[in-house]
Design a protein around this motif. Structure first.
Motif, PDB file in Angstrom:
ATOM      1  N   TYR A 354       0.806  -1.217   0.000  1.00  0.00           N
ATOM      2  CA  TYR A 354       0.000   0.000   0.000  1.00  0.00           C
ATOM      3  C   TYR A 354       0.843   1.273   0.000  1.00  0.00           C
ATOM      4  O   TYR A 354       0.345   2.337  -0.350  1.00  0.00           O
ATOM      5  N   ARG A 360      -1.004   1.926  -4.732  1.00  0.00           N
ATOM      6  CA  ARG A 360      -2.110   2.512  -3.963  1.00  0.00           C
ATOM      7  C   ARG A 360      -3.144   3.121  -4.910  1.00  0.00           C
ATOM      8  O   ARG A 360      -4.358   2.899  -4.765  1.00  0.00           O
ATOM      9  N   PHE A 386      -4.904  -4.460   6.166  1.00  0.00           N
ATOM     10  CA  PHE A 386      -4.308  -3.345   5.431  1.00  0.00           C
ATOM     11  C   PHE A 386      -3.232  -2.724   6.336  1.00  0.00           C
ATOM     12  O   PHE A 386      -3.516  -1.882   7.179  1.00  0.00           O
ATOM     13  N   ASP A 399      -3.128   0.677   8.072  1.00  0.00           N
ATOM     14  CA  ASP A 399      -3.174   1.777   7.119  1.00  0.00           C
ATOM     15  C   ASP A 399      -4.571   2.400   7.106  1.00  0.00           C
ATOM     16  O   ASP A 399      -5.339   2.250   6.152  1.00  0.00           O
ATOM     17  N   TYR A 402      -5.479   4.619   4.161  1.00  0.00           N
ATOM     18  CA  TYR A 402      -5.950   3.942   2.957  1.00  0.00           C
ATOM     19  C   TYR A 402      -7.437   3.598   3.092  1.00  0.00           C
ATOM     20  O   TYR A 402      -8.212   3.754   2.142  1.00  0.00           O
TER      21      TYR A 402
END
Length: 793
Positions: A354, A360, A386, A399, A402
């Motif tokens: 990511y 991404r 993630f 993340d 994200y």
């Protein structure tokens, strides 16, 4: 003729260069470039873009990189099991901008509902003169899966002809203040559906036709049958993932090149994709497309057709929710994507990288294109996976940025810009050993900006076993949390994961035998339980979700027939489900388990004895198939069924089990056995919830929820809810497990502090099927799984 348009190609290269140089940061530049990747129709031109950093790493010169266009010399049929096809091969030069390749060509045939289009890939020639391919991970159509050249598809035309444009216009017209984009909020309840086992046709097209048939019955006001009711009363339908999944490890491939006619022709052995999978074994490549194994016609239009059928449902539109998997890739993904996509192995296969801005951006672009099929909501699988490596702190971090970026993606369908409702499955700190205790199930809710972000709640997550004695009291602390903070949780105990886990429990544990006479009946009643559903729909906050296979009392399990290396081990882990889901009668029915019977397992007992040995041998041999086969051959008395065992036969048995279980789990085989009273009550309960959206909210002051104390051998729960305008009160009394109660009047369980008006004012609105329709109040005796819902006001 296929020919490159030099001016258009140069314009693409110029735009790509500007995106790289002018962007505020690397991710913004990558996001702009991600919109250009894949194949796009621009009038008579096809504009194609690839991200190919491996070409830079291998120092491949410009003169060895081309867009490869494969044009069928004769019309292809996508409804044929196998065919030999010959393609005209054309190579078009590309313009390279750093790690990106672009070209614009004329002469390519765009695919439509009626026409199979041209196929394409990025082709490059190595120093030895051998041709290699880079496939398009952002393809719109993959008739032969993610490991074959993509089809150039006319997405704009597909969208322009969709039949639910009025639905999206109504969303825009109803948005507060004319918001742009429109923000969609939560549904009232959800039906979770695995498309391949939802109908006899096993495709998205057959599911769409079934929804249309139900819509016609509702529109004409005909009497509903039990088979109709299990699909109705829901405001949303959530599909298990429809992305392309893994392919057969040991073949055959769906696209096999058997002959090359030089540089300008190619012969290919084509097979219609026919893998079976529960949907979560993705390779990330092709995530913007539809799994071709789910398509009756091979056309992605079928997914839009399903959205249209739901959105145009009479009375009230039904929403469509996609389940997306971007938290991991199966190891097969290594053969479909370059190494920059991956951050290293995990228990599922590979972690995604990511932190790479291009990766991404591409993954978010995959999501945008997929949801543009017309989904109103998105459920994110395994959000706790993630993660990224913080090199400064030397630790893995979630993340959450994200996850927020996923929720921020703006969709555009039928000219309407909107942001879908988002649901996250996140059990962090899973897989930490104490995750069941330490997970709050609120990490994403508390970190996101939107106040309507949802997570799966603790009774919806895996490892819930409502057929074990003391389950409900052992989970009481979680139930109390649901009352206080559960309004942004998905609730209910039956989903694809919990039902699967239930079939993996050792039947020698403390099973609640009051639920049924047989294990199959116990499992069915545990996950389609009137008392539990009354609690979920009439008393608890959140958004209830039911799994179709549970409400239809159909079997379910881990379904995946692609494995060669680990297939026998997976089946050994699933073997215990035979004890829970298959009895002698079910096995003996004509057409059931036909592959296993053809191999020699003529009776269930023969298969059961084989399954008694297999898991133990997998464990003690360290999964050595040759030793397992030898030991099976030496069993005394000998095993009945196929023999002698060797590695090949073991793999054939594993494949037969998976394919037979896929057929056995099809809901269409169970609908005729559904009960009139049970399905009618469950539908009435769902309609009761739809009419009272305020029940979604956390308990307020003056509301009440508790179990009878002392327990006296039975878990009897009372829930009291009151509408915000104080115009209606709802009293739910259910018996979840244990001995029968003595005779009592449920209305008397209303807490004295909130009892208010006379007990006689309560009206019985819903009764579990075991309670006669003539019961209008007063004393009754409750047994396991029974309950009543009363209203006042």
């Amino acid at each position: 003729m296929i020919a490159r348009d030099d001016d258009a190609t140069e314009a693409l290269a110029t735009a790509a260069t500007a995106a790289l140089h002018d962007a505020a940061n690397a991710f913004d530049g990558a996001a702009a470039l991600a919109r250009m990747l894949g194949a796009h129709r621009r009038g008579a031109l096809c504009e194609v873009g690839f991200w190919a950093p491996e070409l830079l790493e291998r120092r491949v010169p410009d003169g060895d990189v081309f867009l490869e266009v494969l044009t069928p010399e004769a019309p292809l049929s996508l409804v044929t099991s196998r065919q030999m096809a010959r393609f005209r091969r054309t190579l078009a030069p590309v313009a390279r901008v750093e790690a990106f390749c672009f070209t614009a060509v004329e002469g390519m045939t765009p695919g439509t509902r009626e026409t199979v289009g041209s196929f394409y890939a990025l082709a490059w020639r190595d120093a030895e003169g051998a041709w290699r391919r880079i496939l398009d991970p952002l393809a719109a159509s993959l008739p032969f899966g993610a490991f074959a050249p993509a089809e150039y598809y006319d997405v704009a035309s597909m969208q322009a002809t969709r039949g639910d444009r009025a639905y999206f216009a109504a969303l825009r017209d109803a948005s507060p203040g004319g918001a742009d984009p429109v923000k969609l909020g939560p549904a009232a309840n959800i039906l979770q559906v695995h498309a391949p086992t939802a109908t006899a046709g096993m495709t998205l097209a057959s599911l769409a036709r079934h929804i249309d048939m139900l819509a016609d019955r509702v529109r004409r006001g005909v009497e509903l049958a039990p088979a109709d009711r299990v699909f109705l009363g829901y405001e949303a339908v959530q599909l298990l993932p429809v992305e392309p999944t893994t392919v057969y490890e040991a073949g055959p491939a769906f696209w096999s090149e058997i002959e090359s006619g030089g540089d300008d022709a190619l012969s290919v052995d084509l097979r219609r994709p026919d893998t079976t999978n529960w949907g979560y074994d993705v390779v990330i490549a092709g995530a913007a497309a539809v799994n071709p194994a789910l398509l009756e016609t091979g056309r992605p239009d079928e997914l839009i057709d399903l959205a249209v059928a739901l959105h145009n449902f009479p009375g009230a539109p039904k929403r469509l929710i996609f389940d997306v998997v971007f938290g991991h890739a199966d190891n097969q993904g290594l053969d479909a994507l370059n190494s920059h996509y991956f951050a290293g192995p995990n228990m599922y296969g590979q972690n995604m990288n990511y932190r790479n801005p291009v990766v991404r951006a591409i993954m978010l672009e995959m999501q945008r294109r997929k949801v543009d099929y017309g989904a109103d909501g998105v459920r994110v699988d395994g959000a706790q996976d993630f993660k990224w490596w913080d090199s400064d702190a030397q630790t893995l971090r979630h993340d959450d940025h994200y996850l927020q970026a996923m929720a921020d993606v703006v969709q555009e369908v039928a000219g309407v810009r909107y942001r879908p409702w988002f649901i996250f499955e996140d059990g962090r700190p899973w897989p930490q050993e104490d995750w069941e205790l330490s997970s709050s199930y609120r990490a994403v809710i508390e970190n996101q900006r939107d106040d309507d972000v949802f997570q799966w709640g603790p009774l919806t997550f895996a490892h819930n076993t409502p057929f074990l004695y003391t389950f409900w009291l052992s989970k009481w602390w979680r139930i109390r949390e649901m009352l206080d903070v559960g309004e942004n949780w998905i609730s209910g105990v039956a989903n694809h994961d919990t039902l699967r886990r239930g079939t993996q429990i050792n039947p020698k544990l403390n099973i609640n035998t009051r639920l049924g006479e047989t294990r199959m009946e116990i499992l069915d009643k545990a996950y389609d339980n009137a008392a539990v559903q009354m609690l979920t729909y009439a008393a608890l906050p959140g958004v209830p979700m039911d799994f179709l296979n549970a409400t239809a009392r159909a079997s379910w399990g881990f379904i995946r027939n692609q494995d060669d290396r680990w297939g026998v081990k997976i089946v050994a882990e699933e073997a215990i489900s035979l004890k829970w889901q298959v009895d002698e009668y079910s096995y003996s029915r004509p057409g059931a388990f036909r592959r296993l019977k053809d191999l020699g397992f003529e009776t269930r007992d023969q298969l059961a004895r084989f399954f008694d040995f297999l898991p133990a041998l997998v464990d003690v041999t360290g999964y050595d198939l040759e030793i397992i086969a030898k030991l099976l051959n030496d069993v005394d008395p000998p095993l009945e069924g196929p023999s002698p065992y060797d590695t090949t036969l073991l793999k054939r048995v594993a494949r037969a089990w998976m394919d037979d279980m896929h057929d056995y789990c099809n809901v269409s085989g169970y609908l005729e056995h559904l009960g009139e009273a049970q399905t009618a009550m469950m539908l009435s309960l769902r309609e009761f919830r739809l009419a009272r959206p305020w029940l979604r909210r956390n308990l307020r002051a003056g509301e009440y929820f508790d179990y009878r104390r002392p327990v006296q051998g039975a878990v009897v729960i009372t829930g009291y809810r009151r509408s915000p305008d104080d115009r209606e009160e709802v009293l739910t009394v259910v018996h979840l497990e244990g001995d029968s109660t003595g005779a009592f009047d449920p209305a008397h369980l209303c807490p004295p502090a909130v009892a208010g008006a006379s007990v006689d004012a309560w009206r019985v609105r819903l009764r579990s099927p075991q309670i006669g329709a003539d019961y209008e109040g007063g004393e009754l005796v409750l047994h396991d799984g029974m309950g009543v819902v009363l209203t006042r006001g």
